[in-house]
Scaffold this motif. Structure first.
Motif, short mmCIF file in Angstrom:
data_model
loop_
_atom_site.label_atom_id
_atom_site.label_comp_id
_atom_site.label_asym_id
_atom_site.label_seq_id
_atom_site.Cartn_x
_atom_site.Cartn_y
_atom_site.Cartn_z
N ASN A 199 -7.49 1.46 -5.82
CA ASN A 199 -6.54 2.71 -6.25
C ASN A 199 -7.20 3.65 -7.23
N ALA A 236 -6.16 8.88 2.87
CA ALA A 236 -6.20 8.54 1.26
C ALA A 236 -7.06 9.94 0.97
N GLU A 241 2.42 -3.38 -6.42
CA GLU A 241 1.74 -4.45 -6.83
C GLU A 241 2.35 -5.84 -6.72
N SER A 287 3.06 1.40 -2.92
CA SER A 287 2.20 1.01 -4.30
C SER A 287 3.15 -0.14 -5.00
N HIS A 327 -7.03 8.08 -3.99
CA HIS A 327 -5.31 8.36 -4.31
C HIS A 327 -4.66 8.85 -3.21
N LYS A 335 -6.41 -2.78 -7.38
CA LYS A 335 -6.57 -1.93 -8.72
C LYS A 335 -7.85 -1.10 -8.57
N ILE A 362 -2.96 7.14 -1.17
CA ILE A 362 -3.02 6.06 -0.20
C ILE A 362 -1.87 6.06 0.82
N TRP A 403 0.85 -0.98 -0.09
CA TRP A 403 -0.03 -0.05 -0.03
C TRP A 403 0.95 1.24 0.08
#
Length: 126
Positions: free
Chosen positions: A57, A85, A22, A20, A61, A54, A63, A17
């Motif tokens: 997100n 966030a 993934e 970011s 934004h 996904k 986050i 998180w």
């Protein structure tokens, strides 16, 4: 004294998180993991969580998830966290406190239970 930074949950929130990342989802979650408290229509496992990541997100934004405390015993970990966030639809900041509990198998998340106060988001964004 507990070292929250040494826990899988701390690394999960930090890597997936806050950074970011993934690709860290597959590194830290089993391919058949079960998770509760997020979209039940998604497939299980890392692939299903990647879809949730996904989707989340697109709705939020900037986050950041602060891990305030982690309790770890045997194969279970629980973290008290706060999500910060920006709501994509309104541009307003949101703060969502919650808890996440996981069962660890072979160093990866095998089960997860999530409880976050997303009902408060409506009040925060108007």
């Amino acid at each position: 004294m507990r070292d929250k930074k040494s826990t899988l949950l701390y690394r999960w929130f930090d890597q997936v998180w806050n950074n970011s990342n993934e690709d860290a989802i597959e590194q830290m979650m089993t391919s058949d993991a079960h998770f509760q408290g997020i979209d039940d229509s998604l497939p299980k496992g890392a692939a299903g969580f990647r879809a949730f990541f996904k989707l989340f997100n697109t709705q939020f934004h900037d986050i950041r998830i602060d891990v305030e405390e982690v309790v770890s015993e045997d194969d279970m970990e629980t973290a008290r966290t706060v999500i910060y966030a920006t709501h994509a639809g309104t541009g307003k900041p949101v703060v969502v406190p919650g808890l996440c509990m996981i069962r660890v198998d072979s160093g990866k998340i095998a089960e997860a239970w999530n409880s976050y106060d997303f009902a408060s988001v409506d009040a925060q964004v108007g």
